[in-house]
Design a protein around this motif. Structure first.
Motif, PDB file in Angstrom:
ATOM      1  N   VAL A 192       0.838  -1.195   0.000  1.00  8.13           N
ATOM      2  CA  VAL A 192       0.000   0.000   0.000  1.00  8.13           C
ATOM      3  C   VAL A 192       0.873   1.245   0.000  1.00  8.13           C
ATOM      4  O   VAL A 192       1.891   1.312   0.699  1.00  8.13           O
ATOM      5  CB  VAL A 192      -0.927   0.016   1.227  1.00  8.13           C
ATOM      6  N   GLY A 193       0.465   2.244  -0.761  1.00 11.99           N
ATOM      7  CA  GLY A 193       1.165   3.526  -0.765  1.00 11.99           C
ATOM      8  C   GLY A 193       0.203   4.649  -0.384  1.00 11.99           C
ATOM      9  O   GLY A 193      -0.959   4.647  -0.787  1.00 11.99           O
ATOM     10  N   PHE A 194       0.691   5.566   0.417  1.00 15.01           N
ATOM     11  CA  PHE A 194      -0.130   6.707   0.841  1.00 15.01           C
ATOM     12  C   PHE A 194       0.497   7.983   0.292  1.00 15.01           C
ATOM     13  O   PHE A 194       1.663   8.288   0.563  1.00 15.01           O
ATOM     14  CB  PHE A 194      -0.203   6.786   2.365  1.00 15.01           C
ATOM     15  N   THR A 195      -0.276   8.723  -0.479  1.00 13.85           N
ATOM     16  CA  THR A 195       0.229   9.966  -1.051  1.00 13.85           C
ATOM     17  C   THR A 195      -0.861  11.025  -1.042  1.00 13.85           C
ATOM     18  O   THR A 195      -1.992  10.763  -1.452  1.00 13.85           O
ATOM     19  CB  THR A 195       0.690   9.764  -2.510  1.00 13.85           C
ATOM     20  N   ALA A 196      -0.509  12.210  -0.575  1.00 12.43           N
ATOM     21  CA  ALA A 196      -1.399  13.382  -0.623  1.00 12.43           C
ATOM     22  C   ALA A 196      -2.794  13.079  -0.083  1.00 12.43           C
ATOM     23  O   ALA A 196      -3.811  13.447  -0.677  1.00 12.43           O
ATOM     24  CB  ALA A 196      -1.497  13.917  -2.045  1.00 12.43           C
ATOM     25  N   GLY A 197      -2.818  12.380   1.013  1.00 12.89           N
ATOM     26  CA  GLY A 197      -4.103  12.076   1.629  1.00 12.89           C
ATOM     27  C   GLY A 197      -4.879  10.999   0.930  1.00 12.89           C
ATOM     28  O   GLY A 197      -6.051  10.763   1.254  1.00 12.89           O
ATOM     29  N   GLY A 198      -4.251  10.305  -0.015  1.00 12.83           N
ATOM     30  CA  GLY A 198      -4.913   9.233  -0.742  1.00 12.83           C
ATOM     31  C   GLY A 198      -4.245   7.896  -0.488  1.00 12.83           C
ATOM     32  O   GLY A 198      -3.349   7.773   0.354  1.00 12.83           O
ATOM     33  N   ILE A 199      -4.664   6.893  -1.213  1.00 12.83           N
ATOM     34  CA  ILE A 199      -4.113   5.555  -1.054  1.00 12.83           C
ATOM     35  C   ILE A 199      -3.945   4.911  -2.421  1.00 12.83           C
ATOM     36  O   ILE A 199      -4.752   5.137  -3.335  1.00 12.83           O
ATOM     37  CB  ILE A 199      -5.032   4.691  -0.157  1.00 12.83           C
ATOM     38  N   GLN A 200      -2.871   4.125  -2.584  1.00 12.54           N
ATOM     39  CA  GLN A 200      -2.587   3.474  -3.863  1.00 12.54           C
ATOM     40  C   GLN A 200      -2.322   1.991  -3.628  1.00 12.54           C
ATOM     41  O   GLN A 200      -1.679   1.598  -2.651  1.00 12.54           O
ATOM     42  CB  GLN A 200      -1.349   4.106  -4.531  1.00 12.54           C
ATOM     43  N   PHE A 201      -2.833   1.177  -4.565  1.00 12.87           N
ATOM     44  CA  PHE A 201      -2.622  -0.270  -4.527  1.00 12.87           C
ATOM     45  C   PHE A 201      -1.919  -0.703  -5.810  1.00 12.87           C
ATOM     46  O   PHE A 201      -2.141  -0.111  -6.879  1.00 12.87           O
ATOM     47  CB  PHE A 201      -3.950  -1.011  -4.395  1.00 12.87           C
ATOM     48  N   PRO A 202      -1.111  -1.748  -5.734  1.00 12.85           N
ATOM     49  CA  PRO A 202      -0.371  -2.187  -6.930  1.00 12.85           C
ATOM     50  C   PRO A 202      -1.230  -2.892  -7.969  1.00 12.85           C
ATOM     51  O   PRO A 202      -0.872  -2.960  -9.142  1.00 12.85           O
ATOM     52  CB  PRO A 202       0.686  -3.144  -6.362  1.00 12.85           C
ATOM     53  N   THR A 203      -2.386  -3.414  -7.575  1.00  5.67           N
ATOM     54  CA  THR A 203      -3.238  -4.129  -8.538  1.00  5.67           C
ATOM     55  C   THR A 203      -4.649  -3.544  -8.530  1.00  5.67           C
ATOM     56  O   THR A 203      -5.108  -2.989  -7.518  1.00  5.67           O
ATOM     57  CB  THR A 203      -3.331  -5.634  -8.203  1.00  5.67           C
ATOM     58  N   SER A 204      -5.317  -3.712  -9.656  1.00  7.89           N
ATOM     59  CA  SER A 204      -6.695  -3.225  -9.760  1.00  7.89           C
ATOM     60  C   SER A 204      -7.634  -4.038  -8.875  1.00  7.89           C
ATOM     61  O   SER A 204      -8.656  -3.531  -8.405  1.00  7.89           O
ATOM     62  CB  SER A 204      -7.165  -3.294 -11.213  1.00  7.89           C
ATOM     63  N   GLN A 206      -6.947  -5.210  -5.858  1.00  8.56           N
ATOM     64  CA  GLN A 206      -6.865  -4.651  -4.515  1.00  8.56           C
ATOM     65  C   GLN A 206      -7.625  -3.332  -4.428  1.00  8.56           C
ATOM     66  O   GLN A 206      -8.340  -3.069  -3.453  1.00  8.56           O
ATOM     67  CB  GLN A 206      -5.400  -4.437  -4.127  1.00  8.56           C
ATOM     68  N   ALA A 207      -7.473  -2.516  -5.449  1.00  7.25           N
ATOM     69  CA  ALA A 207      -8.178  -1.234  -5.467  1.00  7.25           C
ATOM     70  C   ALA A 207      -9.687  -1.454  -5.494  1.00  7.25           C
ATOM     71  O   ALA A 207     -10.446  -0.731  -4.836  1.00  7.25           O
ATOM     72  CB  ALA A 207      -7.729  -0.410  -6.674  1.00  7.25           C
ATOM     73  N   SER A 208     -10.125  -2.453  -6.275  1.00  7.21           N
ATOM     74  CA  SER A 208     -11.551  -2.747  -6.358  1.00  7.21           C
ATOM     75  C   SER A 208     -12.096  -3.233  -5.014  1.00  7.21           C
ATOM     76  O   SER A 208     -13.196  -2.839  -4.593  1.00  7.21           O
ATOM     77  CB  SER A 208     -11.793  -3.798  -7.440  1.00  7.21           C
ATOM     78  N   GLN A 209     -11.313  -4.065  -4.328  1.00  4.97           N
ATOM     79  CA  GLN A 209     -11.740  -4.546  -3.005  1.00  4.97           C
ATOM     80  C   GLN A 209     -11.851  -3.391  -2.025  1.00  4.97           C
ATOM     81  O   GLN A 209     -12.802  -3.303  -1.236  1.00  4.97           O
ATOM     82  CB  GLN A 209     -10.741  -5.586  -2.480  1.00  4.97           C
ATOM     83  N   TYR A 210     -10.872  -2.519  -2.073  1.00  6.69           N
ATOM     84  CA  TYR A 210     -10.886  -1.354  -1.180  1.00  6.69           C
ATOM     85  C   TYR A 210     -12.104  -0.469  -1.455  1.00  6.69           C
ATOM     86  O   TYR A 210     -12.804  -0.051  -0.524  1.00  6.69           O
ATOM     87  CB  TYR A 210      -9.594  -0.558  -1.363  1.00  6.69           C
ATOM     88  N   ASN A 211     -12.353  -0.220  -2.742  1.00  9.85           N
ATOM     89  CA  ASN A 211     -13.486   0.639  -3.096  1.00  9.85           C
ATOM     90  C   ASN A 211     -14.824   0.024  -2.662  1.00  9.85           C
ATOM     91  O   ASN A 211     -15.746   0.735  -2.255  1.00  9.85           O
ATOM     92  CB  ASN A 211     -13.503   0.896  -4.603  1.00  9.85           C
ATOM     93  N   SER A 212     -14.927  -1.284  -2.739  1.00 14.05           N
ATOM     94  CA  SER A 212     -16.171  -1.945  -2.311  1.00 14.05           C
ATOM     95  C   SER A 212     -16.361  -1.855  -0.797  1.00 14.05           C
ATOM     96  O   SER A 212     -17.495  -1.822  -0.314  1.00 14.05           O
ATOM     97  CB  SER A 212     -16.176  -3.407  -2.760  1.00 14.05           C
ATOM     98  N   LEU A 213     -15.254  -1.823  -0.086  1.00 14.23           N
ATOM     99  CA  LEU A 213     -15.339  -1.725   1.370  1.00 14.23           C
ATOM    100  C   LEU A 213     -15.717  -0.317   1.833  1.00 14.23           C
ATOM    101  O   LEU A 213     -16.441  -0.149   2.816  1.00 14.23           O
ATOM    102  CB  LEU A 213     -14.007  -2.139   2.008  1.00 14.23           C
ATOM    103  N   ILE A 214     -15.217   0.689   1.144  1.00 14.82           N
ATOM    104  CA  ILE A 214     -15.513   2.059   1.571  1.00 14.82           C
ATOM    105  C   ILE A 214     -16.821   2.584   0.981  1.00 14.82           C
ATOM    106  O   ILE A 214     -17.340   3.614   1.430  1.00 14.82           O
ATOM    107  CB  ILE A 214     -14.368   3.036   1.223  1.00 14.82           C
TER     108      ILE A 214
END
Length: 236
Positions: A192-204, A206-214
């Motif tokens: 996981v990477g945190f930049t400018a108050g955001g969050i980044q994932f290396p794979t789509s 992971q990003a999709s899972q995160y978006n479904s959770l929030i």
């Protein structure tokens, strides 16, 4: 003998007068206690905030046996304040501390603990309400006092208890979802990477899972805050 009868004739009405005076004094005392208590309910309790005042020594003397009537209100209010302090304020504080994605992780511990305490909070509030209702049912109050007491009871006991009913499940749902988000981020470790108050994932994925959770958080937050505000207002 005549003198004895004369004394008897005088003594009988005198005894009756003394009895009337004694009974009248008793009734006046009860009336004064009731009047003082009604004034206290109307001008102090009804205008108080979430913290009901503790009776002073003078007030206890003024109210006499009606102190026990107030104890029903005061006892329930104390339990409700504790429920808010121990159960709901920690949730609100943790929620207000989440400003960037990293905060989901740092607040997951407090939120997990708060969620656990919410499991028993609902039963505690319900039990407190049942105890207050049971104690109230035993009161024998004159109509003048009962009319005022019923209004105060609605404000201090009934309304806050009813407001807590939707708040507890809303808090449980919201905190559980926040914990899931924090756990997910933590499980990704250094990916996981945190930049400018955001969050980044290396794979789509992971990003999709995160978006479904929030995704549900916005509506859950709104439901919680509305229920929390309603409960706070009910206790004012």
């Amino acid at each position: 003998m005549a003198t004895g009868k004369s004394w008897s004739r005088w003594f009988a009405p005198l005894a009756a007068i003394l009895m009337v005076v004694s009974l009248s004094g008793c009734f006046d005392k009860e009336g004064d206690q009731r009047k003082a208590f009604i004034d206290f309910l109307q001008n102090t309790v009804m205008r108080s905030g979430e913290r009901l005042p503790t009776l002073t020594t003078d007030q206890r003397k003024q109210f006499g046996p009606l102190v026990s009537d107030y104890a029903i209100l005061y006892g329930f209010a104390q339990q409700m304040n504790q429920a808010m302090d121990d159960g709901m304020r920690p949730v609100a504080d943790s929620v207000n501390s989440i400003r960037v994605p990293q905060d989901y992780v740092t607040q997951s511990g407090p939120l997990r603990q708060a969620n656990g305490s919410l499991n028993v909070l609902g039963q505690q509030v319900q039990n407190a309400k049942m105890q207050a209702d049971s104690a109230r049912s035993t009161l024998k109050q004159p109509d003048e006092l009962k009319a005022v007491y019923d209004k105060v009871y609605q404000k201090v006991v009934t309304a806050p208890a009813e407001a807590m009913a939707p708040l507890i499940p809303a808090a449980q749902t919201f905190t559980a979802q926040l914990v899931q988000v924090g756990d997910f981020i933590q499980q990704q470790g250094t990916q996981v990477g945190f930049t400018a108050g955001g969050i980044q994932f290396p794979t789509s994925q992971q990003a999709s899972q995160y978006n479904s959770l929030i995704a549900p958080l916005a509506s859950q937050h709104q439901a919680f805050m509305q229920a929390y505000s309603t409960a706070k207002n009910a206790m004012q």
